[in-house]
Scaffold this motif. Structure first.
Motif, PDB file in Angstrom:
ATOM      1  N   GLN A  83       6.866   8.776 -29.513  1.00  0.00           N
ATOM      2  CA  GLN A  83       7.026   7.629 -30.405  1.00  0.00           C
ATOM      3  C   GLN A  83       5.692   7.102 -30.926  1.00  0.00           C
ATOM      4  OE1 GLN A  83      10.264   5.516 -27.777  1.00  0.00           O
ATOM      5  NE2 GLN A  83      10.436   4.654 -29.838  1.00  0.00           N
ATOM      6  N   ASN A  84       4.599   7.460 -30.255  1.00  0.00           N
ATOM      7  CA  ASN A  84       3.278   7.029 -30.716  1.00  0.00           C
ATOM      8  C   ASN A  84       2.896   7.654 -32.050  1.00  0.00           C
ATOM      9  OD1 ASN A  84       2.607   5.407 -28.430  1.00  0.00           O
ATOM     10  ND2 ASN A  84       2.095   7.244 -27.261  1.00  0.00           N
ATOM     11  N   PHE A  85       3.560   8.753 -32.423  1.00  0.00           N
ATOM     12  CA  PHE A  85       3.167   9.493 -33.614  1.00  0.00           C
ATOM     13  C   PHE A  85       4.143   9.337 -34.786  1.00  0.00           C
ATOM     14  CE2 PHE A  85       1.773  11.899 -29.821  1.00  0.00           C
ATOM     15  CZ  PHE A  85       0.395  11.718 -29.966  1.00  0.00           C
ATOM     16  N   CYS A  86       5.105   8.457 -34.656  1.00  0.00           N
ATOM     17  CA  CYS A  86       6.115   8.354 -35.715  1.00  0.00           C
ATOM     18  C   CYS A  86       6.697   6.952 -35.804  1.00  0.00           C
ATOM     19  CB  CYS A  86       7.236   9.373 -35.484  1.00  0.00           C
ATOM     20  SG  CYS A  86       8.087   9.202 -33.900  1.00  0.00           S
ATOM     21  N   ASP A  87       7.387   6.695 -36.914  1.00  0.00           N
ATOM     22  CA  ASP A  87       8.114   5.435 -37.100  1.00  0.00           C
ATOM     23  C   ASP A  87       9.516   5.511 -36.521  1.00  0.00           C
ATOM     24  OD1 ASP A  87       6.028   4.185 -38.619  1.00  0.00           O
ATOM     25  OD2 ASP A  87       6.646   5.365 -40.367  1.00  0.00           O
ATOM     26  N   VAL A  88      10.120   6.670 -36.647  1.00  0.00           N
ATOM     27  CA  VAL A  88      11.472   6.878 -36.119  1.00  0.00           C
ATOM     28  C   VAL A  88      11.522   8.255 -35.454  1.00  0.00           C
ATOM     29  CG1 VAL A  88      12.284   7.706 -38.377  1.00  0.00           C
ATOM     30  CG2 VAL A  88      13.944   6.969 -36.657  1.00  0.00           C
ATOM     31  N   LEU A  89      12.038   8.303 -34.234  1.00  0.00           N
ATOM     32  CA  LEU A  89      12.096   9.544 -33.470  1.00  0.00           C
ATOM     33  C   LEU A  89      13.532  10.044 -33.408  1.00  0.00           C
ATOM     34  CD1 LEU A  89      10.549  11.589 -31.637  1.00  0.00           C
ATOM     35  CD2 LEU A  89      11.209  10.130 -29.695  1.00  0.00           C
ATOM     36  N   ILE A  90      13.750  11.268 -33.897  1.00  0.00           N
ATOM     37  CA  ILE A  90      15.058  11.910 -33.844  1.00  0.00           C
ATOM     38  C   ILE A  90      15.125  12.751 -32.565  1.00  0.00           C
ATOM     39  CG2 ILE A  90      16.656  13.486 -34.989  1.00  0.00           C
ATOM     40  CD1 ILE A  90      16.168  10.902 -36.552  1.00  0.00           C
ATOM     41  N   ILE A  91      16.118  12.454 -31.730  1.00  0.00           N
ATOM     42  CA  ILE A  91      16.287  13.172 -30.463  1.00  0.00           C
ATOM     43  C   ILE A  91      17.543  14.034 -30.540  1.00  0.00           C
ATOM     44  CG2 ILE A  91      16.532  12.944 -27.959  1.00  0.00           C
ATOM     45  CD1 ILE A  91      15.417  10.076 -28.262  1.00  0.00           C
ATOM     46  N   GLU A  92      17.416  15.303 -30.232  1.00  0.00           N
ATOM     47  CA  GLU A  92      18.564  16.212 -30.283  1.00  0.00           C
ATOM     48  C   GLU A  92      19.061  16.542 -28.877  1.00  0.00           C
ATOM     49  OE1 GLU A  92      19.951  20.604 -31.961  1.00  0.00           O
ATOM     50  OE2 GLU A  92      17.913  19.886 -32.369  1.00  0.00           O
ATOM     51  N   GLY A  93      20.331  16.295 -28.649  1.00  0.00           N
ATOM     52  CA  GLY A  93      20.932  16.618 -27.367  1.00  0.00           C
ATOM     53  C   GLY A  93      21.302  18.083 -27.267  1.00  0.00           C
ATOM     54  N   ALA A  94      21.904  18.438 -26.149  1.00  0.00           N
ATOM     55  CA  ALA A  94      22.387  19.804 -25.930  1.00  0.00           C
ATOM     56  C   ALA A  94      23.898  19.745 -25.716  1.00  0.00           C
ATOM     57  CB  ALA A  94      21.702  20.425 -24.714  1.00  0.00           C
ATOM     58  N   GLY A  95      24.636  20.465 -26.551  1.00  0.00           N
ATOM     59  CA  GLY A  95      26.084  20.452 -26.428  1.00  0.00           C
ATOM     60  C   GLY A  95      26.674  19.099 -26.769  1.00  0.00           C
ATOM     61  N   GLY A  96      27.779  18.750 -26.092  1.00  0.00           N
ATOM     62  CA  GLY A  96      28.450  17.483 -26.350  1.00  0.00           C
ATOM     63  C   GLY A  96      28.094  16.415 -25.331  1.00  0.00           C
ATOM     64  N   LEU A  97      28.806  15.304 -25.380  1.00  0.00           N
ATOM     65  CA  LEU A  97      28.498  14.144 -24.561  1.00  0.00           C
ATOM     66  C   LEU A  97      28.648  14.391 -23.060  1.00  0.00           C
ATOM     67  CD1 LEU A  97      30.277  11.423 -26.715  1.00  0.00           C
ATOM     68  CD2 LEU A  97      27.811  11.605 -26.329  1.00  0.00           C
ATOM     69  N   MET A  98      29.623  15.201 -22.675  1.00  0.00           N
ATOM     70  CA  MET A  98      29.894  15.407 -21.260  1.00  0.00           C
ATOM     71  C   MET A  98      29.318  16.711 -20.720  1.00  0.00           C
ATOM     72  SD  MET A  98      31.191  12.621 -20.413  1.00  0.00           S
ATOM     73  CE  MET A  98      31.578  13.030 -18.696  1.00  0.00           C
ATOM     74  N   VAL A  99      28.332  17.241 -21.401  1.00  0.00           N
ATOM     75  CA  VAL A  99      27.623  18.416 -20.885  1.00  0.00           C
ATOM     76  C   VAL A  99      26.784  17.973 -19.685  1.00  0.00           C
ATOM     77  CG1 VAL A  99      25.694  19.967 -21.382  1.00  0.00           C
ATOM     78  CG2 VAL A  99      27.586  19.777 -22.993  1.00  0.00           C
ATOM     79  N   PRO A 100      26.937  18.637 -18.550  1.00  0.00           N
ATOM     80  CA  PRO A 100      26.229  18.195 -17.341  1.00  0.00           C
ATOM     81  C   PRO A 100      24.755  18.579 -17.312  1.00  0.00           C
ATOM     82  CG  PRO A 100      27.559  20.130 -16.858  1.00  0.00           C
ATOM     83  CD  PRO A 100      27.874  19.746 -18.278  1.00  0.00           C
ATOM     84  N   ILE A 101      23.949  17.596 -16.906  1.00  0.00           N
ATOM     85  CA  ILE A 101      22.528  17.828 -16.660  1.00  0.00           C
ATOM     86  C   ILE A 101      22.298  17.949 -15.156  1.00  0.00           C
ATOM     87  CG2 ILE A 101      20.204  16.857 -16.896  1.00  0.00           C
ATOM     88  CD1 ILE A 101      21.203  15.439 -19.428  1.00  0.00           C
ATOM     89  N   LYS A 102      22.965  17.064 -14.426  1.00  0.00           N
ATOM     90  CA  LYS A 102      23.002  17.115 -12.969  1.00  0.00           C
ATOM     91  C   LYS A 102      24.466  17.034 -12.550  1.00  0.00           C
ATOM     92  CE  LYS A 102      18.445  14.946 -12.547  1.00  0.00           C
ATOM     93  NZ  LYS A 102      17.631  13.900 -11.854  1.00  0.00           N
ATOM     94  N   LYS A 103      24.722  17.085 -11.246  1.00  0.00           N
ATOM     95  CA  LYS A 103      26.098  17.125 -10.768  1.00  0.00           C
ATOM     96  C   LYS A 103      26.918  15.942 -11.264  1.00  0.00           C
ATOM     97  CE  LYS A 103      28.880  17.609  -6.575  1.00  0.00           C
ATOM     98  NZ  LYS A 103      28.849  17.717  -5.082  1.00  0.00           N
ATOM     99  N   GLU A 104      26.327  14.762 -11.265  1.00  0.00           N
ATOM    100  CA  GLU A 104      27.037  13.567 -11.710  1.00  0.00           C
ATOM    101  C   GLU A 104      26.253  12.827 -12.788  1.00  0.00           C
ATOM    102  OE1 GLU A 104      28.099  11.196  -8.337  1.00  0.00           O
ATOM    103  OE2 GLU A 104      29.342  12.758  -7.448  1.00  0.00           O
ATOM    104  N   TYR A 105      25.545  13.597 -13.613  1.00  0.00           N
ATOM    105  CA  TYR A 105      24.717  13.023 -14.681  1.00  0.00           C
ATOM    106  C   TYR A 105      24.883  13.890 -15.917  1.00  0.00           C
ATOM    107  CZ  TYR A 105      20.633  10.683 -16.757  1.00  0.00           C
ATOM    108  OH  TYR A 105      19.794   9.946 -17.557  1.00  0.00           O
ATOM    109  N   PHE A 106      25.389  13.270 -16.985  1.00  0.00           N
ATOM    110  CA  PHE A 106      25.761  14.023 -18.180  1.00  0.00           C
ATOM    111  C   PHE A 106      24.899  13.606 -19.372  1.00  0.00           C
ATOM    112  CE2 PHE A 106      29.262  13.654 -15.248  1.00  0.00           C
ATOM    113  CZ  PHE A 106      29.780  14.939 -15.181  1.00  0.00           C
ATOM    114  N   MET A 107      25.059  14.322 -20.482  1.00  0.00           N
ATOM    115  CA  MET A 107      24.276  14.018 -21.676  1.00  0.00           C
ATOM    116  C   MET A 107      24.463  12.563 -22.101  1.00  0.00           C
ATOM    117  SD  MET A 107      22.002  15.594 -23.472  1.00  0.00           S
ATOM    118  CE  MET A 107      22.334  17.205 -22.739  1.00  0.00           C
ATOM    119  N   ILE A 108      25.663  12.040 -21.950  1.00  0.00           N
ATOM    120  CA  ILE A 108      25.923  10.653 -22.332  1.00  0.00           C
ATOM    121  C   ILE A 108      25.132   9.680 -21.457  1.00  0.00           C
ATOM    122  CG2 ILE A 108      27.966  10.331 -20.859  1.00  0.00           C
ATOM    123  CD1 ILE A 108      29.210   8.786 -23.237  1.00  0.00           C
TER     124      ILE A 108
END
Length: 212
Positions: A115-140
């Motif tokens: 964010q130090n290098f821009c006015d607006v930061l576009i963040i891209e997720g992976a898959g959909g909202l309920m894609v798991p990152i950890k066992k009980e931690y999802f993209m959402i």
């Protein structure tokens, strides 16, 4: 809906979708160009990319190259800053990571750094909202923890009504501020008859990526 670029100065936008292959990277490209054309310095961040071949995160590399063209300040950013976690297996981060520990605090620090290098930061997720990152931690959960606005990308194909409503309910349940945009890329000819009649009655107005 007309996006007011000035409302996003100093903010981040998390691009997610109803599923994989719905058009998140395409949406990122559209929004990067949209905000850049509005005289804002844009940035791009993809916390996790899977399906990486030859040590090159394809989506992240393409978007970083575009971002550098639009915002020279992003020349300082490396691909490892832009895509901190890169995994070869084309699967959810939970599966693709193997024994790697995904540090959420580290990702939050990367977000703040970019964010130090821009006015607006576009963040891209992976898959959909309920894609798991950890066992009980999802993209959402990551979206919520980032405290960011969310742009949900939804499909035009048959089944888009169900996919759209389920994802919107999930975002509402987490009290995440969002807008949704339909990507007219599949079943375009039948969309007007099959899906649009209900969607327009239910939401009254629809936003399309192709109108940006």
């Amino acid at each position: 809906m007309k996006i007011n670029p000035k409302e996003y100065i100093g903010k981040t936008i998390f691009i997610t979708a109803t599923n994989t292959n719905v058009g998140k990277t395409y949406a990122c490209k559209k929004f990067l160009n949209y905000f850049s054309n509005s005289n804002l310095k844009v940035g791009y961040f993809k916390p996790i990319e899977t399906g990486v071949e030859n040590n090159t995160p394809l989506d992240g590399t393409r978007m970083l190259e575009l971002t550098k063209k639009l915002n020279p300040d992003f020349e300082k950013v490396s691909i490892n800053d832009c895509v901190p976690y890169q995994f070869t297996l084309p699967a959810s981060p939970y599966v693709a990571k193997g024994n790697t520990y995904i540090d959420i605090e580290f990702l939050k620090e990367k977000k703040e750094y970019l964010q130090n290098f821009c006015d607006v930061l576009i963040i891209e997720g992976a898959g959909g909202l309920m894609v798991p990152i950890k066992k009980e931690y999802f993209m959402i959960n990551l979206i919520k923890e980032f405290k960011t606005k969310c742009f949900l990308i939804t499909p035009s194909k048959l089944g888009s009504i169900n996919d759209t409503l389920l994802s919107i309910e999930a975002l509402k349940n987490k009290n995440i501020d969002f807008e949704f945009f339909i990507n007219l890329y599949e079943d375009i000819n039948s969309f007007e008859k099959v899906s649009k009649p209900f969607l327009i009655d239910y939401f009254e107005t629809l936003n399309f990526l192709q109108d940006l």
